[in-house]
Scaffold this active site. Structure first.
Site, mmCIF file in Angstrom:
data_model
loop_
_atom_site.group_PDB
_atom_site.id
_atom_site.type_symbol
_atom_site.label_atom_id
_atom_site.label_comp_id
_atom_site.label_asym_id
_atom_site.label_seq_id
_atom_site.Cartn_x
_atom_site.Cartn_y
_atom_site.Cartn_z
ATOM 1 N N SER A 195 -2.262 32.624 -11.721
ATOM 2 C CA SER A 195 -1.841 31.955 -10.765
ATOM 3 C C SER A 195 -0.036 32.018 -10.527
ATOM 4 O O SER A 195 0.319 31.636 -11.662
ATOM 5 C CB SER A 195 -2.071 30.366 -10.471
ATOM 6 N N LYS B 77 -1.349 26.983 11.950
ATOM 7 C CA LYS B 77 0.090 27.391 11.978
ATOM 8 C C LYS B 77 0.541 28.379 13.203
ATOM 9 O O LYS B 77 0.482 27.649 14.242
ATOM 10 C CB LYS B 77 0.486 27.524 10.823
#
Length: 634
Positions: free
Chosen positions: A281, A408
């Site tokens: 990650s 968004k």
């Protein structure tokens, strides 16, 4: 049984013994050999070793036999006098083994100390005498003991937030559809200009989107009616997922209530299903991915932001046969930096990993159809290929899982994943975050479909946004206002102090009628606090001029550091650093300042000019509204 294995089993049977270190045991041994005291090792230490939670209940003799073989305390045990051993034996006879809650985990009839896996785990002790067995008296609540101070804990946690200046204040901002990007505060007569919205392209007020939602509302009503499995699955859900799969040139897509839920549910479900999965990650990944990784229970490694060498070093520790997932983003929302998609995909192929790309802050805005940064890398090929048609050898083909949002640039709400049909079907079948929640309502689905289709065919909004971003970054650079360098539409203005970032935001709102939210820890690291500005298609040149002037005034009044000040201090997060250093982690092509390159912007403008009959591209805000704004802002 092997002595080491036996001791290991006994250690697990009694957590207190397992926590006893070698130093403590040696100290007990020394104490037993000196002074002739009555608390010799053969009494107190052995009793505690056998079951430290129940002094006097000596438990199994097998434990003492194994402890005698220990090279550290063994000699001390064998050196004890017979009287002490007799005393311990007497204590054993007086207190039955069954009284010890941890002794229940060991079969008394088994001489080699095997753990009885069928025995119940002892309950956690609560109050005096708790956990002493089934015959123990129930806990009394007649005492004057007070309950836990819940409110005190809440207040203490809030006080900590206030103390480190990370407490979040929510401003009352009511965006006006007819006056985008304007809003009113709690006082409806007080107009402010919003410069930090994630409605990046103003799609929430686009008449095409609004009309589609109104039609669906009239036909199907306001609510979904249930989960996708129970009365909540409609033609509009299927249409939306088909549109998203085609947009990303994937086999299938799945819609969630938000992209936070999509990331958490998908990562946790997928990586808990993959045997011995290891997750890699990026350090700057969103909280939703971090939570999904945590919920998966998989092993994880965090690599430094966009640091390919660090990522490869971690990947190389595992065989290619080990299931691996690399999770990263295309545009990082608080810095504007861009994930190194081609290089990460190449590493994934080399080491047998799959890629999980979060395009939340890119969909709608990058690529000729708005599919995101992966599409933008193959701009020309994507421009010529119909939506939904796979492009062999393209970067989009190399990404295994794409996740995005409808809330968004598309201007609605919801999240989704796009991937192979088998992976999507597995998540649909196993992910609790998808299965056990009410589905998106019909008007939301209809608005999302309309927005995706509109932005797939229009370049106007993307052209205006990117043009305004370039102009604002240039103006701020001339004013010495420190902007974290990046090639995207995000304009992070570095403050470097939580309290003063909040003060700057408040001053802009109350004194200049400009709303820009301050961003503090934990969203960004301590010392990298900032104002996050997001220019839109609707921001005019006059609005931009007012913003730069207001920032310049606030910087002077608060004595905030400008770019030159950061440079003298050695720089921070790219501000005041050399171009070579700042480019190291921005993630785009070396020497290319913006993702939307000059020739791509020209192409987008020419396309829109031809499509609109040579009508000049202007900001998506009526002149009458600009006049109202100007009058209000004077």
């Amino acid at each position: 049984m092997d002595p080491i294995k036996a001791m290991s089993l006994l250690n697990r049977a009694c957590p207190y013994l397992a926590r006893t270190g070698m130093t403590a045991l040696q100290g007990l041994a020394d104490a037993g050999l000196s002074g002739g005291g009555t608390r010799s090792l053969s009494t107190s230490a052995i009793e505690q070793a056998r079951c430290g939670v129940c002094p006097g209940h000596t438990g199994q003799s097998a434990l003492l036999a194994k402890a005698s073989e220990c090279p550290v305390v063994g000699p001390s045990i064998r050196a004890n006098d017979a009287a002490a051993a007799a005393k311990a034996a007497k204590a054993t006879q007086q207190a039955p083994v069954t009284a010890c809650p941890y002794a229940k985990c060991v079969d008394p009839a088994d001489a080699d100390g095997k753990v009885n896996v069928n025995a119940s785990r002892p309950s956690k002790a609560v109050g005096a005498g708790a956990g002493a067995g089934a015959d123990a008296a129930p806990v009394s609540h007649d005492s004057q003991e007070g309950a836990f101070d819940y409110e005190g804990l809440y207040q203490a946690r809030l006080a900590k937030k206030h103390g480190d200046k990370s407490y979040r204040y929510f401003n009352n901002i009511n965006r006006l559809a007819g006056r985008f990007p304007q809003a009113h505060t709690a006082n409806a007569a007080n107009l402010v200009t919003v410069w930090c919205s994630n409605d990046y392209l103003g799609q929430s007020k686009n008449p095409v989107v609004v009309d589609a939602m109104k039609d669906a509302l009239d036909m199907y009503g306001a609510g979904a009616g249930g989960t996708r499995n129970i009365a909540g699955n409609s033609a509009l859900h299927l249409r939306l997922e088909a549109e998203l799969a085609a947009l990303h040139r994937m086999e299938a897509a799945l819609v969630f209530s938000s992209c936070f839920v999509a990331n958490d549910a998908t990562i946790s479900t997928l990586c808990s299903a993959l045997p011995d999965c290891v997750i890699f990650s990026d350090k700057m990944n969103h909280a939703s991915m971090i939570l999904g990784i945590r919920h998966s229970g998989a092993r994880k490694h965090v690599f430094n932001h966009n640091d390919l060498a660090h990522l490869e070093e971690l990947l190389a520790q595992y065989p290619r046969s080990t299931p691996k997932l690399i999770a990263f983003e295309s545009v990082y929302s608080m810095s504007g930096t861009v994930g190194r998609i081609p290089e990460i995909c190449a590493l994934a192929k080399k080491y047998g990993a799959i890629t999980y790309l979060d395009e939340v802050h890119a969909v709608g805005m990058y690529g000729p159809h708005g599919a995101g940064v992966a599409e933008h890398y193959d701009y020309e090929a994507s421009l010529s290929a119909p939506v939904g048609q796979r492009i062999p050898g393209s970067l989009m083909e190399q990404v295994d899982i794409v996740t995005g949002t409808l809330g968004k640039a598309f201007g609605i709400v919801g999240g989704y994943i796009a991937a192979s049909s088998s992976l999507v079907d597995m998540i649909r079948s196993y992910a609790p975050g998808f299965i056990f929640t009410t589905s998106l309502p019909p008007p939301i689905n209809a608005g999302a479909v309309a927005s995706i289709q509109y932005l797939s065919g229009s370049q106007r909004e993307r052209f205006l946004q990117q043009t305004h971003v370039r102009q604002l970054k240039s103006d701020l650079a001339l004013a010495g206002i420190p902007v974290v360098p990046n090639p995207s539409h995000i304009v992070p203005v570095l403050v470097g102090d939580a309290e003063r970032a909040k003060m700057a935001s408040d001053m802009l709102l109350t004194e200049h009628n400009i709303y820009v939210q301050s961003i503090n820890y934990p969203t960004v690291p301590v010392g990298e606090e900032r104002l996050r500005i997001t220019p839109s298609p609707g921001h005019s040149a006059d609005m931009r001029s007012r913003l730069v002037g207001a920032l310049d005034s606030v910087w002077n009044r608060l004595g905030l550091r400008r770019t030159a000040d950061w440079e003298r201090e050695g720089g921070r997060c790219g501000v005041g650093e050399s171009r070579v250093n700042s480019e190291e982690h921005v993630g785009w092509k070396r020497g290319v300042e913006y993702m939307w390159e000059d020739h791509q912007l020209k192409q987008a403008r020419d396309y829109e000019m031809a499509r609109k009959g040579a009508v000049p591209i202007t900001p998506a805000i009526p002149e009458t509204v600009q006049q109202v704004i100007s009058a209000t802002m004077v």
